[in-house]
Design an enzyme around this catalytic site. Sequence first.
Site, PDB file in Angstrom:
ATOM      1  N   ASP A 278      38.227  45.966  31.964  1.00 55.42           N
ATOM      2  CA  ASP A 278      39.514  46.630  32.208  1.00 55.42           C
ATOM      3  C   ASP A 278      39.308  48.134  32.025  1.00 55.42           C
ATOM      4  OD1 ASP A 278      39.346  47.131  29.523  1.00 55.42           O
ATOM      5  OD2 ASP A 278      41.375  46.451  29.055  1.00 55.42           O
TER       6      ASP A 278
ATOM      7  N   LYS B 183      38.976  40.628  37.306  1.00 53.72           N
ATOM      8  CA  LYS B 183      39.181  40.873  35.882  1.00 53.72           C
ATOM      9  C   LYS B 183      40.085  39.807  35.269  1.00 53.72           C
ATOM     10  CE  LYS B 183      42.381  42.837  33.846  1.00 53.72           C
ATOM     11  NZ  LYS B 183      43.498  43.631  33.405  1.00 53.72           N
TER      12      LYS B 183
END
Length: 219
Positions: A139, A121
Site C-alpha cells: 500500500d 493489493k
Amino acid sequence: MISKKKTMQMLDVIAAMYPDAECELLHDNPFELTIAVLMSAQCTDAAVNRVTRSLFRKYRTPEDYLAVPVEELMDDIRSIGLYRNKAKNIQALCKILIEQHGGDIPREHSELVKLPGVGRKTANVVVSVAFGVPALAVDTHVERVSKRLGICKWKDSVTQVEETLCSKVPRERWNKTHHQLIFFGRYHCLARNPKCHECPLLADCREGRKRKKVITDAE
Ligand code: SF4
C-alpha cells in the site's frame, strides 16, 4: 538499492518497534474484511472503521447488500471517499459472490482479483489476513518506506516494489512484514513529517540523511 542482508537488518529493527502490528480494519470474517479493504482505497483505516461499525450490523451477507437500492448504500458510506463507485462495486461484488462462489469470498488470489473493486493489493491483504496465505501487499505506506530506506528503487512501480520485497524477505515473514511496514509508515516514517530525529534507522536511511542535511544547512 540495498542488499538483502541490509534489508533484513532494517526490517528487524522495524519488527522490534512493532512486534504486534496487525490489520487495523475492523472485521469478523473474510467477507467483512474484503468490504473493508475495498472501502479503504484512498481512505484511512480509521475512517473506514467509523463507517463499518454500523454498516456491518446492517449488512451481514451479500444478499443484505443487494436488498437495498444502491443509493441507500451510498448514503450509508457517504463519509468515505469515492463512496459512489465503492457502493456500486460492493453490490457488483456481492452479486458475483452469490452467483459464482456460493456467497463466500474465494480463497484464491486469481479469483479475488476478478471481483469488482478488488485489485492486487486488496487480494493480497485478503489472502494473507483472512486465510493466512503468505503475501506481501504493497500500500502507500509500504511503498513509501521501502523506497525511502533504499530497499527498492524510487522509480519502481507498485508491482516491482512487491516483487523486490518478496525476493528479499523470507516467505514466512511476508504477512508480518506487511503489517510492520504499514505501522512504521503510519506512526513513524510519516508521509509529510517523518520522525527522522528519533529514528533508529537514520544512520542507514538515505532519505533521513537528506532531510537532516536540509535542516542542518538551514540552521
Ligand atoms: Fe523514515 Fe526518516 Fe527513519 Fe528514514 S530516517 S526511515 S525517512 S523516519
